[in-house]
Design an enzyme around this catalytic site. Structure first.
Site, PDB file in Angstrom:
ATOM      1  N   ASP A 177       0.858  -1.180   0.000  1.00 15.24           N
ATOM      2  CA  ASP A 177       0.000   0.000   0.000  1.00 15.24           C
ATOM      3  C   ASP A 177       0.902   1.241   0.000  1.00 15.24           C
ATOM      4  OD1 ASP A 177      -3.087   0.694   0.371  1.00 15.24           O
ATOM      5  OD2 ASP A 177      -1.967   2.090   1.631  1.00 15.24           O
ATOM      6  N   TYR A 304      -2.609  11.183   1.178  1.00 14.40           N
ATOM      7  CA  TYR A 304      -3.208  11.133  -0.158  1.00 14.40           C
ATOM      8  C   TYR A 304      -3.110  12.498  -0.829  1.00 14.40           C
ATOM      9  CZ  TYR A 304      -5.142   6.501   0.733  1.00 14.40           C
ATOM     10  OH  TYR A 304      -5.276   5.154   0.987  1.00 14.40           O
ATOM     11  N   HIS A 355      -4.832  -7.591  -0.304  1.00 15.64           N
ATOM     12  CA  HIS A 355      -4.055  -6.363  -0.195  1.00 15.64           C
ATOM     13  C   HIS A 355      -3.205  -6.322   1.068  1.00 15.64           C
ATOM     14  CE1 HIS A 355      -3.145  -2.200  -1.005  1.00 15.64           C
ATOM     15  NE2 HIS A 355      -3.640  -1.814   0.160  1.00 15.64           N
TER      16      HIS A 355
END
Length: 377
Positions: A177, A304, A355
């Site tokens: 990630d 982000y 994930h």
């Protein structure tokens, strides 16, 4: 420049406040569908919250983290807090492991013993690592940047400084990630001291040739990318454009935070219908607590805003290894990824896992790391 021990000590009043907020939650009506297509289902979240309120013990997690050994050091004005678990084998290789969102350092919880004491877990002395597992800036127990600029490049440099302060002149790096993106930047910059990297979320884009004449692996990856863009990327758009706005709800409401994160436990794990097929309920709540207790809903989302799309076009010259788990969000075929690396020394294809590779499939993950780093000296 000092590195000192850090003890987690959450007061009972913080747990009492959490319980009060859970008791006072105002719930929406039930979704008019019988699946997760509108987000976390009401009944699923209510069951999780009942366990959180009445059946969950934070202090077991706190004790586990403190027993492993947490430390802190300030880098460029931000306090970085991290696990540092040394192997009894002095010749063990130093390895910095980086988590992502909505994960935490707890993703690696069942990999720590096998990696630091491999002889007790099916390995040999040559498989031993000294582990450094930092909370990303703005995540968990690390400090929250008060200025902009803490994107993946700066974090990569900070990890180099962290490893140097710990006395590691030569080391390796691993991540998934955001951890994969930070680790990619460590390899691409490159950060001095890093001798090789392993990624469990290898990222790459298709070429014009891939798009013009796609093979089965290309079609699978492109379909996954389309699903992500159409149905799974709303969280990232909000966090990459308005992290402060979404942060108010995530910091103020434990139910809102749990619903935001629990849905990704469903969407991104390899399960048979429920997140609990892949991750235990207590494990998921431990992870959610690292966001709740530290009020890091907004600060974690800012990564982000800082770095979404940061690794487009990067090239890595140092040795690279990658492990492709079948339920990864966006599976990058090997031929896409190897164009970004001059030395792709290992590529693993796994039969199960999603994930959160280290968290979901710790035994397979450990085997991948042993195989990968054995090829890097």
């Amino acid at each position: 420049m000092s590195v000192v021990p850090f003890a987690i000590d959450i007061p009972p009043a913080a747990i009492a406040d959490l319980h009060s907020r859970l008791d006072m939650a105002r719930w929406p009506e039930k979704e008019p569908v019988d699946d997760w297509s509108q987000g976390t289902p009401l009944m699923a979240l209510q069951e999780l919250v009942v366990h959180w309120r009445d059946g969950y013990d934070w202090y077991a997690c706190q004790q586990m983290l403190n027993d492993w050994g947490m430390f802190e050091t300030e880098i460029d004005g931000v306090m970085i807090r991290f696990l540092h678990v040394r192997s009894p084998r002095e010749g063990a290789r130093p390895l910095v492991m980086t988590h992502g969102w909505p994960g935490s350092i707890l993703e690696f919880r069942r990999c720590i013993a096998p990696l630091t004491r491999p002889e007790k877990h099916g390995g040999t002395a040559a498989d031993a690592f000294h582990l450094v597992i930092p909370c990303l800036p703005g995540y968990g127990f690390s400090g929250k940047p008060a200025v902009t600029g803490w994107g993946v490049q700066k974090i990569a440099q900070a990890w180099g400084e962290l490893m140097a302060r710990l006395g590691y002149d030569s080391w390796f790096a691993q991540g998934g990630d955001w951890g994969s993106i930070v680790t990619t930047m460590i390899g691409a910059m490159p950060v001095p001291g890093c001798k090789g990297i392993h990624l469990n979320m290898p990222m790459a884009a298709p070429s014009a040739e891939d798009m013009a004449a796609p093979e089965p692996a290309d079609l699978k990856a492109l379909a996954a990318l389309k699903h992500y863009q159409d149905w799974d990327s709303g969280y990232s758009k909000e966090q990459s454009t308005r992290p402060q706005t979404v942060g108010y709800g995530l910091v103020d409401s434990p139910v809102g935070l749990a619903g935001w994160i629990y849905e990704k436990m469903w969407a991104w794990t390899d399960h048979h219908g429920a997140p609990e097929d892949a991750l235990s309920r207590d494990d998921m709540l431990d992870n959610i607590m690292l966001y709740w207790l530290t009020a890091s809903g907004a600060s974690s989302a800012r990564l982000y805003w800082e770095s979404f799309g940061a690794i487009t076009g990067v090239q890595i010259d140092i040795p690279v290894a990658a492990s492709a788990f079948p339920k990864e969000i966006i599976p990058a075929p090997r031929k896409w990824f190897e164009r970004t690396c001059k030395q792709l020394v290992y590529w693993g294809e796994l039969e199960k896992g999603g994930h959160f590779a280290a968290w979901e499939q710790p035994e397979a993950f450990v085997k991948e790391l042993r195989a990968a780093f054995s090829l890097m000296g």
